[in-house]
Write an enzyme that holds these catalytic residues in place. Sequence first.
Site, PDB file in Angstrom:
ATOM      1  N   ASP A 139      -7.048   4.315  -4.450  1.00  0.00           N
ATOM      2  CA  ASP A 139      -7.698   4.107  -3.155  1.00  0.00           C
ATOM      3  C   ASP A 139      -8.360   5.455  -2.862  1.00  0.00           C
ATOM      4  O   ASP A 139      -8.598   6.252  -3.797  1.00  0.00           O
ATOM      5  CB  ASP A 139      -6.674   3.707  -2.083  1.00  0.00           C
ATOM      6  CG  ASP A 139      -7.324   3.103  -0.827  1.00  0.00           C
ATOM      7  OD1 ASP A 139      -7.709   1.928  -0.847  1.00  0.00           O
ATOM      8  OD2 ASP A 139      -7.478   3.830   0.187  1.00  0.00           O
TER       9      ASP A 139
ATOM     10  N   LYS B  16       0.864  -1.190   0.000  1.00  0.00           N
ATOM     11  CA  LYS B  16       0.000   0.000   0.000  1.00  0.00           C
ATOM     12  C   LYS B  16       0.887   1.221   0.000  1.00  0.00           C
ATOM     13  O   LYS B  16       2.026   1.168   0.463  1.00  0.00           O
ATOM     14  CB  LYS B  16      -0.879   0.013   1.263  1.00  0.00           C
ATOM     15  CG  LYS B  16      -2.139   0.817   1.107  1.00  0.00           C
ATOM     16  CD  LYS B  16      -3.207   0.008   0.383  1.00  0.00           C
ATOM     17  CE  LYS B  16      -4.479   0.774   0.196  1.00  0.00           C
ATOM     18  NZ  LYS B  16      -5.579  -0.126  -0.192  1.00  0.00           N
TER      19      LYS B  16
END
Length: 449
Positions: free
Chosen positions: A170, A130
Amino acid sequence: MTPSATRTLHDVYETAVARNAGEPEFHQALREVLDSIAPVLAHHPEYVDAGILTRLVEPERQIIFRVPWTDDAGKVQVNRGFRVQFNSALGPFKGGLRFHPSVNLGIIKFLGFEQIFKNALTAQGIGGAKGGSDFDPHNRSDAEIMRFSQSFMSELYHHLGEHTDVPAGDIGVGAREIGFLFGQYRRLTNRHESGMFTGKGVQWGGAEVRTEATGYGAVYFTEEMLAVKGEGIDGRTAVVSGSGNVAIYAIEKVQQLGGTAITASDSSGYIVDEAGIDVDLLKQIKEVERHRVSEYAERRSSARFISGGSVWDVPGDIALPSATQNELNETHAYRLIKNGVVAVAEGANMPSTPEAVHAFQQAGVLFAPGKAANAGGVATSALEMSQNAARQRWDFESSEDKLRTIMRGIHSASYQAADKYGKPGDYVVGANSAGFVRVADAMLAQGLI
Ligand code: GLU
């Protein structure tokens, strides 16, 4: 549970907390997984002997960098960029980028850690990572977003590649940002390397259904959970939080399956539309005009906007928390239970606090954790990577079929693992155990790295 499994889990958790001080979201995500897998360790002492857990909680690589850029007034701004490459045993690092002022290392680590198991559950050969920045895209011009994105990529590109690390979007990173980020990568490397990013525009290598996939997938997962009980979505009311990509397409799929989704929210409040959310209007306001959700109530007579309060005050049969981490606490959970909720599926990552999850499970509410329920997004990213590698483009219908099959697979893997490890119907234990075993087996096979 054997004493040695308990001791190992305790030691791994305590050491990780001490080593990663001040990162409460990461600790929360660790605890949720570690609390689930004692029965797995009891079945597999070889994982303990090989130090699988000790290795798993330490990212393979963490990159933190300065992102300098100039705003439209010519003023120098500095943000912090992150990429946590957590685990690549199952495939190249894969996971989104988040641009939001709340981003810090602990948030990125919690998201990266969850991504390992989520991606394992998809069975698509992708590792977990991430990244993101504390940059706030809100009220920034397109030119500012571009300059920031170009500066961000000027460092991050060193660490990416189709066989190394493949980011996606995201919160705060959608089609516009992905375009600028991809463009800068192409310029710096002199390579149109389609497979190094997912969520691209469909005209230049993006996959059909990627935009819809997370929301659609969460509703498919809900459908699977209800089907086990001989029930369905048809005729049900759904309460949904958020108004980004996940929420919009969760609402759309609920309506397509005969349910009525009646809420959406943002940080300023929430809307209730008992007639059912008009998805086209919501898309127009959020995706085209980039306005607040309150605007929806201005334009639709059946809707009202409530500023403050909580969307979880609204009664519904199904709850789909699709905004952000820890948005649904124990009080909210009890309110939903009192109002008759039967199923909760997490469209966002870790939106329910541990106390809320416990309350749902104690009350017999079907509860799907994010790493299972929202895995449709990253699974469709993997489909995008396949199409890029084969230089193919699949149509919407066949892509959606594949997404549906993958969500069914995630549901049955989680359901069966919950049974196998002695917690029937517990999708938290099921998803964590099924994902963990896949990663642990790959790590075991690949030796001490
Ligand atoms: N950010 C999404 C997630 O939380 C998608 C990641 C991806 O497609 O790589 O899973």
